[in-house]
Enzyme design. Structure first.
Site, PDB file in Angstrom:
ATOM      1  N   SER A  11       0.817  -1.224   0.000  1.00  0.00           N
ATOM      2  CA  SER A  11       0.000   0.000   0.000  1.00  0.00           C
ATOM      3  C   SER A  11       0.840   1.258   0.000  1.00  0.00           C
ATOM      4  O   SER A  11       2.028   1.228   0.310  1.00  0.00           O
ATOM      5  CB  SER A  11      -0.885   0.046   1.263  1.00  0.00           C
ATOM      6  OG  SER A  11      -1.653  -1.114   1.404  1.00  0.00           O
ATOM      7  N   ASP A  13       1.164   4.802   1.966  1.00  0.00           N
ATOM      8  CA  ASP A  13       0.748   5.446   3.213  1.00  0.00           C
ATOM      9  C   ASP A  13       0.673   6.960   3.000  1.00  0.00           C
ATOM     10  O   ASP A  13       1.626   7.578   2.497  1.00  0.00           O
ATOM     11  CB  ASP A  13       1.756   5.143   4.336  1.00  0.00           C
ATOM     12  CG  ASP A  13       1.681   3.690   4.809  1.00  0.00           C
ATOM     13  OD1 ASP A  13       0.722   2.985   4.424  1.00  0.00           O
ATOM     14  OD2 ASP A  13       2.578   3.274   5.566  1.00  0.00           O
ATOM     15  N   GLY A  41       2.138  -6.261   4.717  1.00  0.00           N
ATOM     16  CA  GLY A  41       2.873  -7.315   4.013  1.00  0.00           C
ATOM     17  C   GLY A  41       4.170  -6.786   3.433  1.00  0.00           C
ATOM     18  O   GLY A  41       5.252  -7.351   3.656  1.00  0.00           O
ATOM     19  N   ASN A 185      -0.361  -8.220  18.869  1.00  0.00           N
ATOM     20  CA  ASN A 185      -0.061  -7.303  19.968  1.00  0.00           C
ATOM     21  C   ASN A 185      -1.150  -7.528  21.032  1.00  0.00           C
ATOM     22  O   ASN A 185      -2.008  -8.404  20.870  1.00  0.00           O
ATOM     23  CB  ASN A 185       0.048  -5.851  19.487  1.00  0.00           C
ATOM     24  CG  ASN A 185      -1.266  -5.311  18.924  1.00  0.00           C
ATOM     25  OD1 ASN A 185      -2.339  -5.843  19.186  1.00  0.00           O
ATOM     26  ND2 ASN A 185      -1.178  -4.260  18.128  1.00  0.00           N
ATOM     27  N   LEU A 213       4.423  -6.229  23.030  1.00  0.00           N
ATOM     28  CA  LEU A 213       3.915  -5.282  24.034  1.00  0.00           C
ATOM     29  C   LEU A 213       4.453  -3.872  23.823  1.00  0.00           C
ATOM     30  O   LEU A 213       4.592  -3.110  24.777  1.00  0.00           O
ATOM     31  CB  LEU A 213       4.324  -5.760  25.438  1.00  0.00           C
ATOM     32  CG  LEU A 213       4.021  -7.214  25.814  1.00  0.00           C
ATOM     33  CD1 LEU A 213       4.681  -7.584  27.143  1.00  0.00           C
ATOM     34  CD2 LEU A 213       2.514  -7.441  25.912  1.00  0.00           C
ATOM     35  N   SER A 215       6.655  -0.811  23.814  1.00  0.00           N
ATOM     36  CA  SER A 215       7.884  -0.434  24.525  1.00  0.00           C
ATOM     37  C   SER A 215       8.231  -1.407  25.657  1.00  0.00           C
ATOM     38  O   SER A 215       9.314  -1.366  26.217  1.00  0.00           O
ATOM     39  CB  SER A 215       7.747   0.981  25.090  1.00  0.00           C
ATOM     40  OG  SER A 215       6.657   1.005  25.984  1.00  0.00           O
ATOM     41  N   GLY A 217       8.356  -4.668  25.214  1.00  0.00           N
ATOM     42  CA  GLY A 217       8.986  -5.858  24.646  1.00  0.00           C
ATOM     43  C   GLY A 217       7.993  -6.886  24.131  1.00  0.00           C
ATOM     44  O   GLY A 217       6.973  -6.537  23.532  1.00  0.00           O
ATOM     45  N   ASP A 245       5.724  -4.575  12.085  1.00  0.00           N
ATOM     46  CA  ASP A 245       6.092  -5.260  10.832  1.00  0.00           C
ATOM     47  C   ASP A 245       7.591  -5.530  10.798  1.00  0.00           C
ATOM     48  O   ASP A 245       8.027  -6.610  10.379  1.00  0.00           O
ATOM     49  CB  ASP A 245       5.691  -4.401   9.623  1.00  0.00           C
ATOM     50  CG  ASP A 245       4.201  -4.158   9.581  1.00  0.00           C
ATOM     51  OD1 ASP A 245       3.447  -5.047  10.012  1.00  0.00           O
ATOM     52  OD2 ASP A 245       3.785  -3.064   9.146  1.00  0.00           O
TER      53      ASP A 245
HETATM   54  O1  RIB Z   1       1.701  -1.692  10.137  1.00  0.00           O
HETATM   55  C1  RIB Z   1       1.804  -0.447   9.543  1.00  0.00           C
HETATM   56  C2  RIB Z   1       1.103  -0.429   8.203  1.00  0.00           C
HETATM   57  O2  RIB Z   1      -0.257  -0.671   8.392  1.00  0.00           O
HETATM   58  C3  RIB Z   1       1.239   0.872   7.468  1.00  0.00           C
HETATM   59  O3  RIB Z   1       2.358   0.914   6.626  1.00  0.00           O
HETATM   60  C4  RIB Z   1      -0.064   0.983   6.722  1.00  0.00           C
HETATM   61  O4  RIB Z   1       0.024   0.622   5.379  1.00  0.00           O
HETATM   62  C5  RIB Z   1      -1.031   0.124   7.531  1.00  0.00           C
HETATM   63  O5  RIB Z   1      -1.964  -0.533   6.845  1.00  0.00           O
END
Ligand code: RIB
Length: 304
Positions: A11, A13, A41, A185, A213, A215, A217, A245
């Protein structure tokens, strides 16, 4: 070299920085606007590729100019995009509000929402991409039918699969059994397992469930006890977007490269800690060289 395949969103952003989020019906002034590459992804693929994994991306972008740029960015990061579909929908996008480095996100799937199980099936039938992967990763910005199909196929083919259940959505318990790693999370964990006690959950899924979690960890159960793996202490957080990610991509690279569960989480936390010191979801994802420069990098970490 670790071989990682990421099935997931790609995507653009659209990021607005502001001092305060607007209330309903209110207008506030923003401080800055920027566009950057994102999609959970794609972010995870970039994180694993920068560290040195042979990374393949599977998913869909539109036939629009965004699609061209999104593919170009993945290629620039050394990721194979030969099997990314081009569809007539607009490419995926995310609208991100940043306040003091913390984000809130509206995600519009677009082309990501058109990535159907049949597309994945033809990749599996035609080639060896999934079959030869050390680890396959998927998130929840891809249609549920496609994610469920992938989980079943990987289990059938005996290929390890990491499900990062973000954004949160419920999942069938039988499918969950087929997943190798599950990395929610805290919020996502509560959606997946409503009302369940976290310690009991961690004990139920040893060396499989990793709850991140922020900050504080990440926690997992090593088969004997719950382990808390602290995050990196960071002086100035610039942008937390994509930190999860980066954690997932780095954890996947480390585990597929032969590190233990705990060291792979430590490695993931270090990568995520470095990533939040730069703006954007992908800019801060570190290379292996940048990781090695940090004092928390263990000299004995060897990657097969
Ligand atoms: O995890 C962050 C991502 O989630 C961003 O880059 C955005 O595209 C969102 O969908």
């Amino acid at each position: 070299m670790a071989k990682i395949t990421v099935v997931g969103s790609i995507s653009t952003d659209f990021v607005v920085e502001t001092d305060r989020r607007p209330l309903m019906g209110e207008t506030v002034e923003g401080k800055a606007f920027s566009t950057s590459f994102g999609g959970k992804g794609a972010n995870q693929a970039v994180a694993s590729a920068r560290l040195g994994a042979a990374t393949t991306m599977l998913g869909a972008v539109g036939v629009d100019s965004f699609g061209e740029e999104l593919l170009g960015n993945l290629e620039d990061n050394g990721i194979s995009v030969n099997n990314v579909e081009r569809v007539t929908h607009s490419s995926g996008s995310a609208f991100i509000t940043l306040v003091d480095g913390d984000n809130s996100i509206i995600y519009v799937p677009g082309a990501n929402g058109a990535y159907a199980p049949e597309m994945l099936e033809s990749v599996i039938e035609q080639g060896t991409i999934i079959q030869s992967s050390d680890l396959v990763m998927v998130q929840n910005e891809t249609p549920v039918e496609t994610v469920n199909f992938l989980i079943s196929k990987c289990s059938e083919l005996n290929v390890p699969l990491l499900l990062n259940p973000a954004p949160a959505r419920e999942i069938d318990r039988e499918l969950l059994e087929k997943v190798t790693f599950l990395t929610p999370n805290e919020t996502e964990c509560d959606v997946l397992f409503p009302g369940e006690d976290r310690s009991t959950l961690l004990e139920r899924y040893p060396n499989k469930l990793i709850v991140t979690l922020g900050s504080k960890g990440a926690v997992f159960h090593d088969g004997e006890r719950i382990q808390t793996v602290p995050s990196l202490t960071v002086d100035k957080v610039v942008d937390t977007t994509g930190a999860g990610d980066t954690f997932n991509g780095a954890f996947a690279f480390a585990h597929a490269s032969g590190l233990t569960m705990k060291d792979s989480i430590r490695f993931g936390n270090l990568a995520a800690g470095l990533s939040i010191q730069k703006p954007g979801a992908q800019t801060g994802a570190p290379t292996l060289e940048q990781m090695k420069e940090h004092e928390d990098f263990e000299k004995e970490w060897n990657f097969k």
